[in-house]
Design an enzyme around this catalytic site. Structure first.
Site, PDB file in Angstrom:
ATOM      1  N   ASN A   8       0.866  -1.174   0.000  1.00 19.86           N
ATOM      2  CA  ASN A   8       0.000   0.000   0.000  1.00 19.86           C
ATOM      3  C   ASN A   8       0.908   1.230   0.000  1.00 19.86           C
ATOM      4  O   ASN A   8       1.550   1.521   1.002  1.00 19.86           O
ATOM      5  CB  ASN A   8      -0.878  -0.039   1.259  1.00 19.86           C
ATOM      6  N   TRP A   9       0.952   1.915  -1.148  1.00 26.36           N
ATOM      7  CA  TRP A   9       1.852   3.068  -1.253  1.00 26.36           C
ATOM      8  C   TRP A   9       1.288   4.298  -0.545  1.00 26.36           C
ATOM      9  O   TRP A   9       1.964   5.300  -0.400  1.00 26.36           O
ATOM     10  CB  TRP A   9       2.130   3.376  -2.735  1.00 26.36           C
ATOM     11  N   LYS A  10       0.006   4.255  -0.149  1.00 31.71           N
ATOM     12  CA  LYS A  10      -0.632   5.410   0.506  1.00 31.71           C
ATOM     13  C   LYS A  10      -0.440   6.657  -0.372  1.00 31.71           C
ATOM     14  O   LYS A  10      -0.442   6.540  -1.583  1.00 31.71           O
ATOM     15  CB  LYS A  10      -0.079   5.589   1.932  1.00 31.71           C
ATOM     16  N   HIS A  92      -9.200   0.956   5.384  1.00 32.64           N
ATOM     17  CA  HIS A  92      -7.892   1.137   6.028  1.00 32.64           C
ATOM     18  C   HIS A  92      -8.061   2.072   7.230  1.00 32.64           C
ATOM     19  O   HIS A  92      -8.870   2.999   7.190  1.00 32.64           O
ATOM     20  CB  HIS A  92      -6.888   1.713   5.037  1.00 32.64           C
ATOM     21  N   GLU A  94      -6.436   4.471   8.223  1.00 30.31           N
ATOM     22  CA  GLU A  94      -6.254   5.897   7.915  1.00 30.31           C
ATOM     23  C   GLU A  94      -7.520   6.498   7.307  1.00 30.31           C
ATOM     24  O   GLU A  94      -7.824   7.667   7.515  1.00 30.31           O
ATOM     25  CB  GLU A  94      -5.029   6.078   7.006  1.00 30.31           C
ATOM     26  N   GLU A 162      -4.709  -5.228  10.853  1.00 28.27           N
ATOM     27  CA  GLU A 162      -3.683  -4.215  11.044  1.00 28.27           C
ATOM     28  C   GLU A 162      -3.927  -3.464  12.349  1.00 28.27           C
ATOM     29  O   GLU A 162      -4.781  -2.568  12.402  1.00 28.27           O
ATOM     30  CB  GLU A 162      -3.707  -3.201   9.893  1.00 28.27           C
ATOM     31  N   GLY A 168       3.097   2.038  10.694  1.00 34.70           N
ATOM     32  CA  GLY A 168       4.060   3.121  10.521  1.00 34.70           C
ATOM     33  C   GLY A 168       4.850   3.477  11.770  1.00 34.70           C
ATOM     34  O   GLY A 168       5.508   4.511  11.815  1.00 34.70           O
ATOM     35  N   SER A 207       3.974  -2.340  10.202  1.00 32.27           N
ATOM     36  CA  SER A 207       5.424  -2.400  10.393  1.00 32.27           C
ATOM     37  C   SER A 207       6.055  -3.723   9.962  1.00 32.27           C
ATOM     38  O   SER A 207       7.030  -4.183  10.575  1.00 32.27           O
ATOM     39  CB  SER A 207       5.796  -2.062  11.838  1.00 32.27           C
ATOM     40  N   GLY A 228       3.048  -1.221   4.168  1.00 32.60           N
ATOM     41  CA  GLY A 228       3.024   0.195   3.823  1.00 32.60           C
ATOM     42  C   GLY A 228       4.411   0.671   3.430  1.00 32.60           C
ATOM     43  O   GLY A 228       4.862   0.465   2.309  1.00 32.60           O
ATOM     44  N   GLY A 229       5.099   1.278   4.390  1.00 33.12           N
ATOM     45  CA  GLY A 229       6.398   1.902   4.126  1.00 33.12           C
ATOM     46  C   GLY A 229       7.379   1.023   3.362  1.00 33.12           C
ATOM     47  O   GLY A 229       8.040   1.482   2.419  1.00 33.12           O
TER      48      GLY A 229
HETATM   49  P1  PGA Z   1       3.295   0.128   7.523  1.00 35.44           P
HETATM   50  O1  PGA Z   1       1.784   0.324   7.015  1.00 35.44           O
HETATM   51  O2  PGA Z   1       3.816  -1.143   6.870  1.00 35.44           O
HETATM   52  O3  PGA Z   1       4.020   1.357   7.017  1.00 35.44           O
HETATM   53  O4  PGA Z   1       3.262   0.031   8.994  1.00 35.44           O
HETATM   54  C1  PGA Z   1       0.926  -0.771   6.903  1.00 35.44           C
HETATM   55  C2  PGA Z   1      -0.402  -0.347   6.346  1.00 35.44           C
HETATM   56  O5  PGA Z   1      -0.921   0.704   6.737  1.00 35.44           O
HETATM   57  O6  PGA Z   1      -0.968  -1.044   5.479  1.00 35.44           O
END
Ligand code: PGA
Length: 247
Positions: A8-10, A92, A94, A162, A168, A207, A228-229
């Site tokens: 997920n590049w957000k 998600h 977020e 998650e 993150g 993470s 994510g990251g």
């Molecule tokens: P992260 O994000 O790997 O940067 O912790 C995971 C996600 O939100 O899907």
């Protein structure tokens, strides 16, 4: 079942970032797990073109519950399909936080995605306060009941656990905590959609990085990751894909 490494590049990435996809595909032409990247909407069609005929699938990060209409700034599931997507992330944390999305809205989005022919990647997870209060399983159970469409199948649903506090932050639950939640998710999903639940990929997210991937992927009922990251760089995402291929 075939495992799934999803990225997920957000709200990250511009045209230059597509070189990471070229690098990833060169390094992993035929991985032993499924590979999915969900870039921002502005890159979706171009990434889908790069992915054509490769092992990589692409997905959206959100969709509207309606097929079309007066919803400025929103994107429908059919539009994602048109751009080359096979999946879409819905719910998600977020989105649940920044846009105040409720379980009912997430369910409507997931159902719209499935009707359009997409796989809905439904996200669930507790906040730190909820974990500290000992209510993690209650929260997860309510999210499954509230945001997973009843008619979902192994072919049109992926469920991502998650923990909000792990996203993150570099912090992850213990292996025992992940095992407890994933076993619970499988059982609750079975109660919700029946025998199809056995084939639904359950992803862990929060993470995940090359250094902890193998340990997390060894946990029963962890069928992949939502990253994510560490999905932004081909070298990191590739290492996670390799760890999953060996799991
Ligand atoms: P992260 O994000 O790997 O940067 O912790 C995971 C996600 O939100 O899907």
């Amino acid at each position: 079942m075939r495992k799934l490494a999803a990225g997920n590049w957000k709200m990250n990435g511009t045209s230059d970032s597509l070189s990471e996809v070229v690098t990833l595909l060169a390094a992993l032409p035929s991985p032993a797990c499924d590979m999915l990247l969900c870039p921002p909407a502005t890159l979706l069609a171009r990434m889908a073109q790069l992915a054509q005929g490769t092992a990589l699938q692409v997905g959206g990060q959100d969709c509207h519950a309606h097929a079309a209409g007066a919803h400025t700034g929103d994107i429908s599931a059919a539009m994602l399909v048109d751009a080359g997507a096979s999946h879409v992330i819905v719910g998600h944390s977020e989105r649940r936080t920044d846009h105040h999305e409720t379980d009912a809205q997430v369910l409507a989005k997931a159902a719209a995605a499935q009707v359009a022919g997409l796989v809905a990647v439904v996200c669930i997870g507790e906040t730190e306060a909820q974990r500290d209060a000992g209510s993690t399983l209650d929260v997860i159970g309510a999210q499954i009941a509230g945001s997973v469409p009843e008619g979902s199948t192994a072919a049109n649903l992926v469920l991502a656990y998650e923990p909000v506090w792990a996203i993150g932050t570099g912090r992850t639950p213990t292996i025992a905590e992940i095992a407890e939640v994933h076993a619970f998710v499988r059982a609750r999903l079975t109660a919700r959609i029946g025998a199809q639940a056995a084939g639904v990929r359950l992803l862990y997210g929060g993470s995940v990085k090359p250094s902890n991937a193998a340990e997390i992927f060894a946990v029963p009922h962890v069928d992949g990751a939502l990253v994510g990251g560490a999905s932004l760089k081909a070298v990191d995402f590739g290492a996670i894909v390799k760890a999953l291929s060996l799991a």
